[in-house]
Design a protein around this motif. Structure first.
Motif, PDB file in Angstrom:
ATOM      1  N   GLY A 188     -27.216  -8.021 -35.210  1.00  0.00           N
ATOM      2  CA  GLY A 188     -27.630  -9.359 -34.806  1.00  0.00           C
ATOM      3  C   GLY A 188     -27.116  -9.821 -33.471  1.00  0.00           C
ATOM      4  N   GLY A 189     -26.326  -9.008 -32.782  1.00  0.00           N
ATOM      5  CA  GLY A 189     -25.805  -9.381 -31.473  1.00  0.00           C
ATOM      6  C   GLY A 189     -24.685  -8.458 -31.061  1.00  0.00           C
ATOM      7  N   ARG A 190     -24.244  -8.635 -29.828  1.00  0.00           N
ATOM      8  CA  ARG A 190     -23.118  -7.835 -29.340  1.00  0.00           C
ATOM      9  C   ARG A 190     -21.901  -8.113 -30.200  1.00  0.00           C
ATOM     10  NH1 ARG A 190     -21.422  -5.836 -23.503  1.00  0.00           N
ATOM     11  NH2 ARG A 190     -19.222  -5.288 -23.916  1.00  0.00           N
ATOM     12  N   THR A 191     -21.198  -7.048 -30.571  1.00  0.00           N
ATOM     13  CA  THR A 191     -20.035  -7.201 -31.441  1.00  0.00           C
ATOM     14  C   THR A 191     -18.983  -6.166 -31.091  1.00  0.00           C
ATOM     15  OG1 THR A 191     -19.296  -7.330 -33.753  1.00  0.00           O
ATOM     16  CG2 THR A 191     -20.982  -5.692 -33.244  1.00  0.00           C
ATOM     17  N   GLY A 192     -17.735  -6.515 -31.316  1.00  0.00           N
ATOM     18  CA  GLY A 192     -16.638  -5.623 -30.997  1.00  0.00           C
ATOM     19  C   GLY A 192     -16.293  -5.659 -29.516  1.00  0.00           C
ATOM     20  N   ASP A 193     -15.122  -5.141 -29.191  1.00  0.00           N
ATOM     21  CA  ASP A 193     -14.623  -5.099 -27.819  1.00  0.00           C
ATOM     22  C   ASP A 193     -14.885  -3.696 -27.283  1.00  0.00           C
ATOM     23  OD1 ASP A 193     -13.267  -5.189 -25.448  1.00  0.00           O
ATOM     24  OD2 ASP A 193     -11.340  -5.815 -26.284  1.00  0.00           O
ATOM     25  N   TRP A 194     -15.880  -3.550 -26.429  1.00  0.00           N
ATOM     26  CA  TRP A 194     -16.205  -2.226 -25.899  1.00  0.00           C
ATOM     27  C   TRP A 194     -16.571  -2.285 -24.433  1.00  0.00           C
ATOM     28  CZ3 TRP A 194     -21.164  -1.606 -23.974  1.00  0.00           C
ATOM     29  CH2 TRP A 194     -22.149  -2.495 -24.434  1.00  0.00           C
ATOM     30  N   ASP A 252      -4.913   1.707 -30.923  1.00  0.00           N
ATOM     31  CA  ASP A 252      -5.186   0.502 -30.141  1.00  0.00           C
ATOM     32  C   ASP A 252      -6.491   0.627 -29.362  1.00  0.00           C
ATOM     33  OD1 ASP A 252      -2.507  -0.717 -30.693  1.00  0.00           O
ATOM     34  OD2 ASP A 252      -1.845   1.062 -29.582  1.00  0.00           O
ATOM     35  N   VAL A 253      -6.742   1.833 -28.869  1.00  0.00           N
ATOM     36  CA  VAL A 253      -7.936   2.123 -28.076  1.00  0.00           C
ATOM     37  C   VAL A 253      -8.613   3.353 -28.661  1.00  0.00           C
ATOM     38  CG1 VAL A 253      -8.849   2.693 -25.798  1.00  0.00           C
ATOM     39  CG2 VAL A 253      -6.875   1.169 -26.001  1.00  0.00           C
ATOM     40  N   VAL A 254      -9.915   3.278 -28.847  1.00  0.00           N
ATOM     41  CA  VAL A 254     -10.678   4.411 -29.374  1.00  0.00           C
ATOM     42  C   VAL A 254     -11.694   4.826 -28.327  1.00  0.00           C
ATOM     43  CG1 VAL A 254     -12.143   5.257 -31.231  1.00  0.00           C
ATOM     44  CG2 VAL A 254     -10.383   3.541 -31.722  1.00  0.00           C
ATOM     45  N   ALA A 255     -11.751   6.128 -28.048  1.00  0.00           N
ATOM     46  CA  ALA A 255     -12.645   6.652 -27.020  1.00  0.00           C
ATOM     47  C   ALA A 255     -13.680   7.558 -27.646  1.00  0.00           C
ATOM     48  CB  ALA A 255     -11.859   7.420 -25.968  1.00  0.00           C
ATOM     49  N   VAL A 256     -14.900   7.512 -27.089  1.00  0.00           N
ATOM     50  CA  VAL A 256     -15.968   8.375 -27.580  1.00  0.00           C
ATOM     51  C   VAL A 256     -16.891   8.705 -26.414  1.00  0.00           C
ATOM     52  CG1 VAL A 256     -17.531   6.484 -28.232  1.00  0.00           C
ATOM     53  CG2 VAL A 256     -17.677   8.681 -29.419  1.00  0.00           C
ATOM     54  N   ALA A 257     -17.385   9.943 -26.388  1.00  0.00           N
ATOM     55  CA  ALA A 257     -18.406  10.325 -25.423  1.00  0.00           C
ATOM     56  C   ALA A 257     -19.744   9.746 -25.860  1.00  0.00           C
ATOM     57  CB  ALA A 257     -18.485  11.843 -25.314  1.00  0.00           C
ATOM     58  N   CYS A 258     -20.596   9.406 -24.887  1.00  0.00           N
ATOM     59  CA  CYS A 258     -21.855   8.726 -25.199  1.00  0.00           C
ATOM     60  C   CYS A 258     -23.043   9.452 -24.581  1.00  0.00           C
ATOM     61  CB  CYS A 258     -21.846   7.300 -24.642  1.00  0.00           C
ATOM     62  SG  CYS A 258     -20.542   6.253 -25.275  1.00  0.00           S
ATOM     63  N   ALA A 301     -20.655   2.554 -37.950  1.00  0.00           N
ATOM     64  CA  ALA A 301     -19.648   1.502 -38.130  1.00  0.00           C
ATOM     65  C   ALA A 301     -18.534   1.967 -39.054  1.00  0.00           C
ATOM     66  CB  ALA A 301     -20.311   0.234 -38.665  1.00  0.00           C
ATOM     67  N   GLU A 302     -18.860   2.862 -39.983  1.00  0.00           N
ATOM     68  CA  GLU A 302     -17.833   3.390 -40.879  1.00  0.00           C
ATOM     69  C   GLU A 302     -16.770   4.145 -40.108  1.00  0.00           C
ATOM     70  OE1 GLU A 302     -15.766   3.857 -44.330  1.00  0.00           O
ATOM     71  OE2 GLU A 302     -17.540   2.606 -43.968  1.00  0.00           O
ATOM     72  N   LEU A 303     -17.140   4.790 -39.015  1.00  0.00           N
ATOM     73  CA  LEU A 303     -16.164   5.468 -38.165  1.00  0.00           C
ATOM     74  C   LEU A 303     -15.139   4.474 -37.648  1.00  0.00           C
ATOM     75  CD1 LEU A 303     -15.093   7.825 -36.426  1.00  0.00           C
ATOM     76  CD2 LEU A 303     -16.920   7.307 -34.779  1.00  0.00           C
ATOM     77  N   GLY A 304     -15.603   3.330 -37.168  1.00  0.00           N
ATOM     78  CA  GLY A 304     -14.677   2.299 -36.711  1.00  0.00           C
ATOM     79  C   GLY A 304     -13.775   1.799 -37.824  1.00  0.00           C
ATOM     80  N   ARG A 305     -14.337   1.611 -39.014  1.00  0.00           N
ATOM     81  CA  ARG A 305     -13.530   1.118 -40.133  1.00  0.00           C
ATOM     82  C   ARG A 305     -12.464   2.133 -40.523  1.00  0.00           C
ATOM     83  NH1 ARG A 305     -18.625  -1.339 -41.447  1.00  0.00           N
ATOM     84  NH2 ARG A 305     -19.347   0.475 -42.620  1.00  0.00           N
ATOM     85  N   GLY A 333     -17.287  -1.534 -36.050  1.00  0.00           N
ATOM     86  CA  GLY A 333     -16.436  -1.284 -37.202  1.00  0.00           C
ATOM     87  C   GLY A 333     -14.952  -1.460 -36.958  1.00  0.00           C
ATOM     88  N   LEU A 334     -14.530  -1.492 -35.697  1.00  0.00           N
ATOM     89  CA  LEU A 334     -13.104  -1.651 -35.391  1.00  0.00           C
ATOM     90  C   LEU A 334     -12.620  -3.048 -35.762  1.00  0.00           C
ATOM     91  CD1 LEU A 334     -12.932   0.124 -31.904  1.00  0.00           C
ATOM     92  CD2 LEU A 334     -12.106   1.016 -34.096  1.00  0.00           C
ATOM     93  N   ALA A 335     -11.305  -3.170 -35.905  1.00  0.00           N
ATOM     94  CA  ALA A 335     -10.716  -4.454 -36.274  1.00  0.00           C
ATOM     95  C   ALA A 335     -10.924  -5.471 -35.164  1.00  0.00           C
ATOM     96  CB  ALA A 335      -9.227  -4.282 -36.558  1.00  0.00           C
ATOM     97  N   PRO A 336     -11.467  -6.626 -35.463  1.00  0.00           N
ATOM     98  CA  PRO A 336     -11.689  -7.638 -34.419  1.00  0.00           C
ATOM     99  C   PRO A 336     -10.370  -8.171 -33.881  1.00  0.00           C
ATOM    100  CG  PRO A 336     -12.176  -8.532 -36.603  1.00  0.00           C
ATOM    101  CD  PRO A 336     -11.951  -7.064 -36.784  1.00  0.00           C
ATOM    102  N   GLY A 337     -10.310  -8.306 -32.570  1.00  0.00           N
ATOM    103  CA  GLY A 337      -9.138  -8.902 -31.945  1.00  0.00           C
ATOM    104  C   GLY A 337      -7.961  -7.974 -31.788  1.00  0.00           C
ATOM    105  N   GLY A 338      -8.037  -6.739 -32.289  1.00  0.00           N
ATOM    106  CA  GLY A 338      -6.875  -5.870 -32.198  1.00  0.00           C
ATOM    107  C   GLY A 338      -7.156  -4.477 -31.683  1.00  0.00           C
ATOM    108  N   GLN A 339      -8.409  -4.119 -31.575  1.00  0.00           N
ATOM    109  CA  GLN A 339      -8.766  -2.787 -31.113  1.00  0.00           C
ATOM    110  C   GLN A 339      -9.921  -2.872 -30.130  1.00  0.00           C
ATOM    111  OE1 GLN A 339      -9.419  -1.160 -35.210  1.00  0.00           O
ATOM    112  NE2 GLN A 339      -8.137   0.532 -34.505  1.00  0.00           N
ATOM    113  N   ARG A 340      -9.988  -1.891 -29.266  1.00  0.00           N
ATOM    114  CA  ARG A 340     -11.130  -1.829 -28.351  1.00  0.00           C
ATOM    115  C   ARG A 340     -11.603  -0.395 -28.215  1.00  0.00           C
ATOM    116  NH1 ARG A 340      -9.707  -0.668 -22.747  1.00  0.00           N
ATOM    117  NH2 ARG A 340      -7.440  -0.426 -22.485  1.00  0.00           N
ATOM    118  N   ALA A 341     -12.855  -0.253 -27.815  1.00  0.00           N
ATOM    119  CA  ALA A 341     -13.477   1.062 -27.668  1.00  0.00           C
ATOM    120  C   ALA A 341     -13.893   1.278 -26.225  1.00  0.00           C
ATOM    121  CB  ALA A 341     -14.703   1.171 -28.573  1.00  0.00           C
TER     122      ALA A 341
END
Length: 299
Positions: A227-233, A177-183, A166-170, A195-203
């Motif tokens: 505790g649940g799904r979080t962030g826009d991914w 605006d968009v962050v990409a990562v291999a999985c 999550a620190e990576l997102g912060r 960790g990304l900003a809510p409402g303004g960034q997506r992964a």
């Protein structure tokens, strides 16, 4: 404190990792800017997501009084190599449970050779047993065989790993605006998106394995960690190029061209597939003009 009594900061990671702008005409014609998040430069032995995923697990192991780490990986696993390096640096005994027949893996490839040189004991298991590696009876059998140990899952992906990532997102808040990562196993994406900003960034995650199973895995990791799904991914499953550690002529050509243009040879197992996906999405019109893309170079 670690098994040797040294703080984890003895690893001296380089944080935050550099964010480098890359000029590329193929993206510029779409009005898109590319930034490389050079997480591969965090530490020479535990680059990128390996440090982020292991950090809290190493601390938890030390806090619980463990001096042995047991984990899992394939023959080309960067995670096994990083865990072995952490053990050498911090005084943990390390055991790597490797998928596949031992005779077929001899002589050892460069990744397993490095892990063994760092003191990791390699235990080869058949693929059927490996598929059951998370089942309680298999874990108990491993503990009976190797003794008391702290078990880290394949790829290091668990709730602590996601929290560490999550620190990576912060670190990327406000930078793209968009962050990409291999999985691979999904832990990095789970934490990054949180960790990304809510409402303004997506992964966007680009799986390097076939199968279509990763979405559920990422959601489970987020449920365990946050505790649940979080962030826009989202995930784009099209760029595995045949599966883990496999490649295609198209990926080879893209990788060589990117290296010629930018002086950086992206890792073909992970990073090249993610970059190829980003450039394809740009050509497909997936990003509006002015979009800032951050691509995580995990090592």
């Amino acid at each position: 404190m670690t098994a040797t009594g040294l703080p984890l900061d003895a690893l001296r990671p380089r944080l935050p990792s550099p964010l480098v702008a890359v000029e590329d005409a193929r993206l510029a014609r779409h009005g898109v800017q590319l930034l490389l998040k050079r997480d591969d430069l965090i530490h020479p032995d535990l680059p990128g997501n390996k440090w982020r995923k292991l950090r809290l697990n190493l601390q938890a192991a030390a806090d619980a009084g463990h001096d042995t780490l047991l984990t899992f990986g394939g023959a080309y696993s960067n995670h096994l190599r990083a865990t072995a390096a952490a053990g050498r640096l911090l005084g943990f005994t390390t055991i790597g449970v490797v998928r596949g027949d031992e005779l077929a893996r001899r002589p050892l490839n460069a990744s397993l050779t490095r892990a063994a040189a760092d003191g990791m004991r390699l235990a080869f298991v058949d693929r059927t047993t490996y598929r059951r590696k998370a089942e309680p009876d298999v874990v108990e059998q491993l503990r009976e065989r190797f003794g008391r140990c702290y078990v880290v899952p394949e790829g290091g992906s668990n709730a602590l790993a996601a929290q560490g990532c999550a620190e990576l997102g912060r670190e990327l808040r406000g930078a793209a605006d968009v962050v990409a990562v291999a999985c691979g196993t999904g832990g990095t994406l789970a934490g990054l998106a949180a960790g990304l900003a809510p409402g303004g960034q997506r992964a966007i995650g680009f799986p390097v394995l076939k199968g279509g199973f990763l979405g559920a895995a990422v959601q489970r990791l987020q449920e365990d960690a946050f505790g649940g799904r979080t962030g826009d991914w989202t995930l784009d499953e099209r760029f595995h190029h045949g599966g883990y550690a496999r490649t295609t002529p198209g990926l080879e050509a893209f990788t060589e061209d990117f290296a010629d243009r930018h002086g950086l040879v992206p890792d073909r197992v992970y990073v090249a597939k993610m970059l190829h996906g980003l450039f394809t999405l740009a050509d497909e019109g997936a990003f509006s003009p002015g979009t800032r893309l951050a691509a995580v170079v995990t090592g």
